[in-house]
Structures are given as structure tokens and as C-alpha cells.
Write a protein that holds these residues in place. Structure first.
Motif, PDB file in Angstrom:
ATOM      1  N   ILE A 266       0.322  81.626 141.229  1.00 31.06           N
ATOM      2  CA  ILE A 266       0.551  82.040 142.620  1.00 31.06           C
ATOM      3  C   ILE A 266      -0.212  81.145 143.594  1.00 31.06           C
ATOM      4  O   ILE A 266       0.214  80.948 144.732  1.00 31.06           O
ATOM      5  N   SER A 267      -1.334  80.609 143.148  1.00 29.48           N
ATOM      6  CA  SER A 267      -2.076  79.688 143.999  1.00 29.48           C
ATOM      7  C   SER A 267      -1.261  78.431 144.260  1.00 29.48           C
ATOM      8  O   SER A 267      -1.186  77.936 145.385  1.00 29.48           O
ATOM      9  N   ARG A 268      -0.639  77.915 143.211  1.00 34.11           N
ATOM     10  CA  ARG A 268       0.153  76.683 143.323  1.00 34.11           C
ATOM     11  C   ARG A 268       1.435  76.916 144.118  1.00 34.11           C
ATOM     12  O   ARG A 268       1.816  76.120 144.968  1.00 34.11           O
ATOM     13  N   LEU A 269       2.121  78.033 143.852  1.00 35.77           N
ATOM     14  CA  LEU A 269       3.406  78.302 144.493  1.00 35.77           C
ATOM     15  C   LEU A 269       3.265  79.002 145.838  1.00 35.77           C
ATOM     16  O   LEU A 269       4.239  79.114 146.582  1.00 35.77           O
TER      17      LEU A 269
ATOM     18  N   GLU B  37       5.810  85.993 142.475  1.00 32.33           N
ATOM     19  CA  GLU B  37       7.161  86.375 142.065  1.00 32.33           C
ATOM     20  C   GLU B  37       7.094  87.436 140.973  1.00 32.33           C
ATOM     21  O   GLU B  37       6.370  87.272 139.992  1.00 32.33           O
ATOM     22  N   PRO B  38       7.860  88.538 141.113  1.00 33.72           N
ATOM     23  CA  PRO B  38       7.871  89.549 140.047  1.00 33.72           C
ATOM     24  C   PRO B  38       8.465  89.016 138.743  1.00 33.72           C
ATOM     25  O   PRO B  38       8.234  89.572 137.675  1.00 33.72           O
ATOM     26  N   THR B  39       9.218  87.916 138.835  1.00 39.42           N
ATOM     27  CA  THR B  39       9.799  87.307 137.632  1.00 39.42           C
ATOM     28  C   THR B  39       8.913  86.191 137.066  1.00 39.42           C
ATOM     29  O   THR B  39       9.310  85.514 136.109  1.00 39.42           O
ATOM     30  N   ALA B  40       7.742  85.994 137.654  1.00 37.24           N
ATOM     31  CA  ALA B  40       6.844  84.935 137.174  1.00 37.24           C
ATOM     32  C   ALA B  40       6.507  85.156 135.701  1.00 37.24           C
ATOM     33  O   ALA B  40       6.310  86.284 135.259  1.00 37.24           O
ATOM     34  N   GLY B  41       6.457  84.090 134.948  1.00 34.26           N
ATOM     35  CA  GLY B  41       6.106  84.186 133.535  1.00 34.26           C
ATOM     36  C   GLY B  41       7.254  84.547 132.621  1.00 34.26           C
ATOM     37  O   GLY B  41       7.047  84.756 131.425  1.00 34.26           O
ATOM     38  N   THR B  42       8.482  84.582 133.162  1.00 33.19           N
ATOM     39  CA  THR B  42       9.634  84.904 132.312  1.00 33.19           C
ATOM     40  C   THR B  42       9.763  83.877 131.176  1.00 33.19           C
ATOM     41  O   THR B  42       9.739  82.671 131.418  1.00 33.19           O
ATOM     42  N   ASN B  43       9.874  84.379 129.967  1.00 35.35           N
ATOM     43  CA  ASN B  43       9.985  83.558 128.756  1.00 35.35           C
ATOM     44  C   ASN B  43       8.715  82.775 128.415  1.00 35.35           C
ATOM     45  O   ASN B  43       8.727  81.954 127.495  1.00 35.35           O
TER      46      ASN B  43
ATOM     47  N   ASN C  93       9.155  95.710 144.812  1.00 36.12           N
ATOM     48  CA  ASN C  93      10.506  96.041 145.251  1.00 36.12           C
ATOM     49  C   ASN C  93      11.477  94.905 144.955  1.00 36.12           C
ATOM     50  O   ASN C  93      12.440  94.668 145.689  1.00 36.12           O
ATOM     51  N   GLY C  94      11.189  94.188 143.868  1.00 36.18           N
ATOM     52  CA  GLY C  94      12.062  93.103 143.440  1.00 36.18           C
ATOM     53  C   GLY C  94      12.004  91.852 144.297  1.00 36.18           C
ATOM     54  O   GLY C  94      12.823  90.947 144.113  1.00 36.18           O
ATOM     55  N   GLU C  95      11.026  91.775 145.222  1.00 33.18           N
ATOM     56  CA  GLU C  95      10.973  90.646 146.155  1.00 33.18           C
ATOM     57  C   GLU C  95       9.688  89.842 145.985  1.00 33.18           C
ATOM     58  O   GLU C  95       8.647  90.395 145.616  1.00 33.18           O
ATOM     59  N   PRO C  96       9.728  88.535 146.290  1.00 35.37           N
ATOM     60  CA  PRO C  96       8.510  87.716 146.253  1.00 35.37           C
ATOM     61  C   PRO C  96       7.490  88.219 147.264  1.00 35.37           C
ATOM     62  O   PRO C  96       7.856  88.705 148.341  1.00 35.37           O
ATOM     63  N   GLN C  97       6.220  88.095 146.915  1.00 35.72           N
ATOM     64  CA  GLN C  97       5.142  88.566 147.780  1.00 35.72           C
ATOM     65  C   GLN C  97       4.319  87.376 148.280  1.00 35.72           C
ATOM     66  O   GLN C  97       3.812  86.586 147.490  1.00 35.72           O
TER      67      GLN C  97
ATOM     68  N   ALA D 289       0.716  88.551 139.121  1.00 37.03           N
ATOM     69  CA  ALA D 289       1.129  87.673 140.223  1.00 37.03           C
ATOM     70  C   ALA D 289       1.443  88.471 141.482  1.00 37.03           C
ATOM     71  O   ALA D 289       0.923  88.172 142.569  1.00 37.03           O
ATOM     72  N   VAL D 290       2.285  89.496 141.361  1.00 36.75           N
ATOM     73  CA  VAL D 290       2.670  90.257 142.556  1.00 36.75           C
ATOM     74  C   VAL D 290       1.509  91.131 143.045  1.00 36.75           C
ATOM     75  O   VAL D 290       1.299  91.274 144.257  1.00 36.75           O
TER      76      VAL D 290
END
Length: 330
Positions: free
Chosen positions: A244-247, A251-257, A153-157, A91-92
């Protein structure tokens, strides 16, 4: 002359019977899905609103694509805990490539290659270093999260100037149906044909049923295991691209769990954690069941924290049932 059943014939007949039983289970799951939809309509008439149904369809697609990859892995008696982190890395990375002006087709190819590389890494650890799939993919999960956080760097791209052009993949419509649903349908159809009608599909079932017997039968077990992890990685990457297309942001946290959702879907869909048994149809219905349950909880205004409790209980119940079913067969 009387027909004598050879061990090979018996194995093939047993495998065919196992797949037939999995299909019957899948059809039973369909009625569970119908019942859930009826409950949803009763509890909240807005469930049938077009906008809500479209959202449910997109959710099924996102859950389902990665779960199909997980199905291949679990059929071989493996597990892939890294799919969620692969989604985060891809994603990032893809968002940064798009914002830098890289052509969309090139980004899509690079994203799928990234997923394949992660899958190959998992496969190599399992095949060449004999690492338990749980440990190998757990390590990749942690490593992937670290990579995603580091490069972003922990931030959304943001996607930059490509935002509008890339939106079609995850937010567009084709013939009135959201594009992700078409993509999911295509992936599910290909996976169904591969597992049901190709030599590779039969090898996947054989390896999951008994890897040693498969090896003695001339099947390249290592190649099959490597392939299923690569498939899982590629489908996780595809999920990342749609996300990422939809949002319109990576996000580096995308796909958590997401790995937990996928495992729950696959097990609910009738695929055995002990390998060698399961169908793509079951996984598709399992994805629909999870998405409908999540939608019901949202429509009822249940807090996200409570929803986590419910999802956790579903996972535990599904695994307990699978373990019980396995013990009954042994």
C-alpha cells in the motif's frame, strides 16, 4: 571405548546432512538464476537498465518476504493458503487507519498484530482442533477475502494525508537502493540465523522431519506449529504495508494468488513439501528466479493471461519434481 551412535545422535546427524544437501541445492539454483539473467539480457538488453533492475528488486522483495514466512510453515510439513487474503485485509485496514489520521507507527504495529492474529487462528485450528493445514488455511483465505471486501465495501481505500509520509516504506530509497530490498534483506538475514543457529530453528526442522519423534524428544510441537503460522501472518502483513505504501492505495483484492507464488518460490528454492528440509538461501534465490521470469515475460510483451499459464506450469513442474525426489528417497 568405541563411540556408540544413539538414536538421538543419528537423528541430529541426519538433520545436519539434510540441511547441508539443501545448501548444495541452493548453490545450484544460483547458477540457474545466473543463466536466466543471461537469457533476459540476450532477449531484451533493457533488462540491465537501472529502472528495470530496481523494479525486479522490489518484486523479489515482495515475493520473498511472504515466501520466507511460507518457508517456516512448509518446513513443519504444513501449508498456508491464507497469506494472500491477509495481505488484502491488512491493506484495506491500514489504508483506512491512515486516512483517519492514525499515526504511522501505530498503524504499522496494528497491521503486524493483525497478521499475528490471523496466524494464531491458523495455528490454533491446526494444533488444537487437528485440522489439516490445507483446509484450515483455505477457510481463513476465504474468510479473509470476505472481511477485506466487507470493510472496504469492495472499493480501494486511499491513504489520505499520510500518502506522502508513508510512501518511503515501499517507494523510497536508502543509499540508492529501494527500501523494500533493505527490508527483505533484513528479514532474510534474521530468518537465516533463526533457522540455522537457534534452538527454535532446530525444532522447526525436527517437527517437519518427524513430529512424533520430536514430541518424544521433549519438543513442544504445538508451540512450534503455532509459532510458524504466526510468523507467516506477520510477514504477510509486512508485505501488505509495503504494497500500500508503493501503490498509495489499499485494494481489497491485494495479494490475490500471492499464496501460489509463495508456494512455488519455496518449492523451487528446495524446501520439501514433506517437511524437514530447506533453507532461507534457497527461498531467496527462488524469489529471484520467479521475479526474473516474470520480468522477462513483461519485457517480451507477453500478455498477463499467458503469464498465468507459464507460472502455473512452473508450479506444477516444481511440485512434480519434489514428489519424484521424495519417492526416490523413500
Amino acid at each position: 571405548m568405541a563411540h556408540t551412535a544413539t538414536p538421538g545422535n543419528a537423528s541430529m546427524e541426519g538433520s545436519a546432512a539434510s540441511r547441508a544437501w539443501s545448501l548444495v541445492q541452493s548453490l545450484g539454483l544460483f547458477w540457474v538464476l545466473v543463466a536466466l539473467c543471461a537469457v533476459a539480457i540476450y532477449l531484451s538488453p533493457s533488462f540491465l537498465q537501472v529502472g528495470n533492475l530496481m523494479n525486479v528488486g522490489r518484486q523479489i522483495a515482495l515475493f520473498g518476504i511472504v515466501s520466507i514466512g511460507m518457508t517456516f510453515v512448509i518446513l513443519t510439513r504444513g501449508i498456508d493458503l491464507s497469506v494472500g487474503s491477509i495481505v488484502g485485509v491488512v491493506a484495506v485496514s491500514s489504508a483506512m487507519l491512515l486516512s483517519s489520521g492514525t499515526p504511522i507507527p501505530v498503524v504499522i504495529v496494528l497491521a503486524l498484530v493483525m497478521g499475528a492474529v490471523f496466524g494464531a487462528l491458523n495455528g490454533a485450528g491446526v494444533v488444537f482442533f487437528r485440522m489439516p493445514p490445507f483446509i484450515m488455511t483455505l477457510g481463513t483465505l476465504v474468510m479473509g477475502r470476505g472481511i477485506a471486501m466487507t470493510i472496504a465495501n469492495g472499493e480501494p481505500q486511499n491513504l489520505g494525508d499520510a500518502t506522502d509520509a508513508f510512501y518511503f516504506l515501499g517507494g523510497g530509497f536508502l543509499l540508492g537502493v529501494p527500501v523494500p530490498i533493505w527490508i527483505f534483506a533484513g528479514v532474510a538475514l534474521i530468518a537465516f540465523v533463526v533457522l540455522r543457529s537457534t534452538a527454535f530453528g532446530r525444532q522447526v526442522y525436527a517437527v517437519g522431519s518427524n513430529a512424533e519423534a520430536a514430541h518424544l524428544a521433549g519438543i513442544k510441537v504445538g508451540a512450534v506449529l503455532m509459532s510458524v503460522y504466526v510468523i507467516s501472518g506477520i510477514l504477510a502483513s509486512l508485505t501488505a504495508l509495503i504494497t500500500i505504501s508503493r501503490l498509495t492505495v489499499g485494494e481489497p483484492t491485494a495479494g490475490t494468488n500471492l499464496e501460489l507464488e509463495a508456494i512455488a518460490i519455496v518449492v523451487i528454492g528446495g524446501t520439501s513439501l514433506f517437511g524437514g528440509e530447506g533453507t532461507i538461501i534457497g527461498t531467496v534465490i527462488g524469489a529471484a528466479i520467479i521475479a526474473v521470469i516474470a520480468n522477462i515475460l513483461n519485457l517480451l510483451g507477453i500478455s498477463p493471461f499467458t503469464q498465468q499459464i507459464v507460472k502455473g506450469a512452473i508450479i506444477i513442474a516444481a511440485v512434480m519434481f519434489e514428489v519424484y525426489r521424495h519417492r526416490q528417497r523413500v
